[in-house]
Write a protein that holds these residues in place. Structure first.
Motif, mmCIF file in Angstrom:
data_model
loop_
_atom_site.group_PDB
_atom_site.id
_atom_site.type_symbol
_atom_site.label_atom_id
_atom_site.label_comp_id
_atom_site.label_asym_id
_atom_site.label_seq_id
_atom_site.Cartn_x
_atom_site.Cartn_y
_atom_site.Cartn_z
ATOM 1 N N GLY A 259 36.369 35.314 -44.540
ATOM 2 C CA GLY A 259 36.357 34.028 -43.842
ATOM 3 C C GLY A 259 35.581 32.941 -44.571
ATOM 4 N N LEU A 260 35.313 33.170 -45.861
ATOM 5 C CA LEU A 260 34.568 32.192 -46.643
ATOM 6 C C LEU A 260 35.235 30.815 -46.537
ATOM 7 C CD1 LEU A 260 32.120 32.111 -48.673
ATOM 8 C CD2 LEU A 260 33.853 32.235 -50.485
ATOM 9 N N TYR A 261 34.456 29.798 -46.247
ATOM 10 C CA TYR A 261 34.876 28.408 -46.058
ATOM 11 C C TYR A 261 35.566 28.162 -44.712
ATOM 12 C CZ TYR A 261 33.626 27.098 -50.814
ATOM 13 O OH TYR A 261 32.937 26.843 -51.958
ATOM 14 N N ARG A 262 36.042 29.232 -44.075
ATOM 15 C CA ARG A 262 36.701 29.034 -42.783
ATOM 16 C C ARG A 262 35.699 29.094 -41.641
ATOM 17 N NH1 ARG A 262 41.260 33.122 -42.270
ATOM 18 N NH2 ARG A 262 39.536 34.507 -41.697
ATOM 19 N N VAL A 263 34.633 29.879 -41.821
ATOM 20 C CA VAL A 263 33.611 30.033 -40.781
ATOM 21 C C VAL A 263 32.528 28.977 -40.988
ATOM 22 C CG1 VAL A 263 31.909 31.591 -39.768
ATOM 23 C CG2 VAL A 263 34.083 32.505 -40.651
ATOM 24 N N ALA A 264 32.151 28.297 -39.929
ATOM 25 C CA ALA A 264 31.139 27.234 -40.012
ATOM 26 C C ALA A 264 29.737 27.825 -40.040
ATOM 27 C CB ALA A 264 31.278 26.286 -38.829
ATOM 28 N N GLY A 265 28.840 27.136 -40.743
ATOM 29 C CA GLY A 265 27.446 27.543 -40.775
ATOM 30 C C GLY A 265 26.662 26.973 -39.603
ATOM 31 N N PHE A 266 25.403 27.371 -39.491
ATOM 32 C CA PHE A 266 24.536 26.915 -38.406
ATOM 33 C C PHE A 266 24.230 25.431 -38.618
ATOM 34 C CE2 PHE A 266 20.155 26.863 -36.411
ATOM 35 C CZ PHE A 266 20.651 26.853 -35.115
ATOM 36 N N HIS A 267 24.543 24.618 -37.622
ATOM 37 C CA HIS A 267 24.466 23.157 -37.761
ATOM 38 C C HIS A 267 23.082 22.670 -38.174
ATOM 39 C CE1 HIS A 267 23.734 19.038 -36.260
ATOM 40 N NE2 HIS A 267 24.954 18.819 -36.731
ATOM 41 N N ASP A 268 22.041 23.196 -37.565
ATOM 42 C CA ASP A 268 20.686 22.725 -37.866
ATOM 43 C C ASP A 268 20.306 23.008 -39.320
ATOM 44 O OD1 ASP A 268 20.516 21.871 -35.294
ATOM 45 O OD2 ASP A 268 19.086 23.385 -34.622
ATOM 46 N N ASP A 269 20.730 24.155 -39.836
ATOM 47 C CA ASP A 269 20.448 24.475 -41.233
ATOM 48 C C ASP A 269 21.238 23.574 -42.179
ATOM 49 O OD1 ASP A 269 18.665 26.421 -40.553
ATOM 50 O OD2 ASP A 269 20.025 28.108 -40.856
ATOM 51 N N VAL A 270 22.490 23.316 -41.829
ATOM 52 C CA VAL A 270 23.318 22.413 -42.639
ATOM 53 C C VAL A 270 22.675 21.029 -42.713
ATOM 54 C CG1 VAL A 270 25.551 21.221 -42.792
ATOM 55 C CG2 VAL A 270 25.461 23.649 -42.147
ATOM 56 N N GLU A 271 22.218 20.555 -41.574
ATOM 57 C CA GLU A 271 21.586 19.234 -41.525
ATOM 58 C C GLU A 271 20.277 19.217 -42.318
ATOM 59 O OE1 GLU A 271 21.431 15.193 -40.323
ATOM 60 O OE2 GLU A 271 23.003 16.703 -40.528
ATOM 61 N N ALA A 272 19.524 20.300 -42.251
ATOM 62 C CA ALA A 272 18.260 20.385 -42.997
ATOM 63 C C ALA A 272 18.520 20.331 -44.506
ATOM 64 C CB ALA A 272 17.521 21.660 -42.634
ATOM 65 N N ILE A 273 19.567 21.018 -44.963
ATOM 66 C CA ILE A 273 19.902 21.006 -46.386
ATOM 67 C C ILE A 273 20.385 19.619 -46.811
ATOM 68 C CG2 ILE A 273 21.443 21.945 -48.148
ATOM 69 C CD1 ILE A 273 21.393 24.596 -46.585
#
Length: 462
Positions: free
Chosen positions: A300-314
């Motif tokens: 599911g690489l690229y199809r599954v979303a990551g944790f929003h707060d971590d994405v925003e932190a990065i």
């Protein structure tokens, strides 16, 4: 010269002070205060307001000399106001406006006094040096302008830095902050050449009217920028400053500097790679390397979303200092967070990776049912030829990575069609604002991305 030759290419140009000397001679503003008590004085004016007075009376009050000024209420249009200024033994009358700032033209001032001071400088220079001002940009030698001298130094410095920092051991293609493409994509000789060409990518200046504090000279003609506010324009990406008229003559040779780039996410791609002096944006290369080192086979690489707060932190971390961002597994265990960051970066581009110029040709290729597969691929190639160099190189790098993802499709379940579903809306954008047009285009964008992923080696010469 003590036997030493002078490097003329490194010499700074001589700043031209003629207009500065003229500004020093311009009359100073002198308010003519009203001696009468005016109960209905508008709140935006002080003692310079004289109420209803005639032109004749105005002339009489301004006889003290150049620089004298006052404000009167118009006799022809009650509620409208006129600024009267004495210059060269004549009274100049201007309709005066106020919307929180005082103005008679484009420039807006905090006080009437500042407006008059700026106007007197302009009057004086235009009356004493009109021909000189008219010829500023046409007679300038841009090759020897202050900006070109600085740009030449910067190019030589960047080239020397990149050349000396190329890794001798290219097992992983990295060396500190020297971000380059994967070693299996490009030879070392080609890599040196392409890195040196990054600064030659054509980039327009982003000029905006600017209020310069203190004394400033034009980076195009080397002449003084007169006035007390809005003396000229400044490029938002590189700091190039110029007279407004001179800015119209400047070529598309902006050399962006990271100190002017407010953020990485949402920045123009060409601007970013030139500012970072990298062929590929740092955020793209860091994410791709991290994904390939530890997560390329995850289902599911690229199809599954990551944790929003971590994405925003990065995202915030990259915007603050892209080179030092830590996205390692010890910091962010879920690889989907990293893939989400990469997708977010491409979605945030003001001009999509597959640019608006290339988009119509690529859409034409997939909409025509009557053409052969070779003709279809030829049209897509034509579309890619319209990409700016920074977009082309980044697309080439990304597709190379996605090819390696596809090679692991038996593990990650991401074949070209699945990746096309994810990346079509990420890399392409319908130029039309109509939501229905975008909706109708979606299926063709998906088809185009599927073809690009299937035939990327032919289309981009990978």
């Amino acid at each position: 010269m003590n036997g030493q030759e002078v490097d003329q290419s490194m010499a700074m140009p001589t700043w031209k002070t003629y207009l500065y000397q003229l500004q020093l001679k311009a009359p100073r503003p002198k308010r003519v205060a009203c001696q009468r008590d005016l109960p209905n004085r508008p709140p935006q004016y002080g003692k310079e307001f004289h109420g209803f007075i005639s032109r004749e009376e105005t002339d009489s009050l301004l006889q003290e000399g150049d620089g004298c000024y006052l404000v009167r209420e118009s006799q022809r249009a009650p509620g409208a106001y006129t600024l009267a200024i004495r210059f060269d033994k004549q009274t100049k009358n201007y309709k005066l406006y106020h919307d929180g700032k005082h103005y008679v033209g484009e420039k807006r001032f905090d006080t009437v006094h500042d407006l008059v001071a700026d106007g007197l400088i302009t009057f004086y220079l235009e009356s004493r040096a009109a021909d000189y001002i008219a010829a500023l940009s046409s007679q300038s030698n841009y090759a020897e302008s202050p900006y070109m001298v600085y740009s030449g130094k910067k190019k030589r410095r960047n080239a020397k830095t990149k050349d000396s920092s190329l890794p001798s051991d290219r097992t992983d293609g990295t060396n500190g902050t020297n971000y380059i493409v994967q070693p299996d994509q490009i030879t070392e000789e080609e890599n040196v050449e392409e890195l040196l060409n990054v600064q030659d990518f054509e980039k327009t200046h982003v000029f905006k009217v600017h209020n310069f504090k203190g004394l400033h000279w034009c980076d195009f003609c080397a002449n003084f920028m007169w006035g007390i506010i809005a003396q000229g324009v400044k490029c938002q990406d590189c700091g190039f400053q110029a007279h407004k008229k001179c800015s119209e003559q400047v070529p598309n040779d902006c050399m962006p500097d990271m100190k002017y780039i407010k953020r990485i996410f949402g920045a123009d791609l060409t601007t970013l790679v030139k500012a970072q002096n990298t062929l590929i944006p740092i955020v793209v290369e860091k994410c791709v390397k991290e994904i390939e080192s530890r997560g390329i086979e995850i289902e599911g690489l690229y199809r599954v979303a990551g944790f929003h707060d971590d994405v925003e932190a990065i995202r915030i971390a990259f915007d603050k200092d892209g080179e030092s961002v830590d996205i390692s597994e010890t910091r962010y265990e879920d690889i989907n967070t990293i893939t989400s960051v990469l997708k977010l970066y491409f979605r945030s581009l003001p001009i999509p990776l597959i640019s608006f110029d290339a988009y119509p040709r690529i859409m034409e290729a997939v909409k025509l049912d009557s053409i052969s597969d070779e003709e279809r691929k030829s049209l897509i190639k034509e579309g890619f030829s319209l990409l700016p160099p920074a977009h082309y190189q980044t697309l080439k790098y990304l597709l190379s990575h996605l090819a390696r993802v596809i090679e692991k499709r038996h593990s990650n379940m991401m074949n070209p069609e699945n990746l096309a579903i994810v990346f079509a809306p990420t890399l392409m954008r319908c130029p039309e604002l109509d939501p229905m047009a975008s909706l109708m285009a979606a299926k063709f964008e998906h088809k185009a991305m599927d073809i690009i992923l299937e035939h990327q080696k032919e289309l981009l010469k990978l």
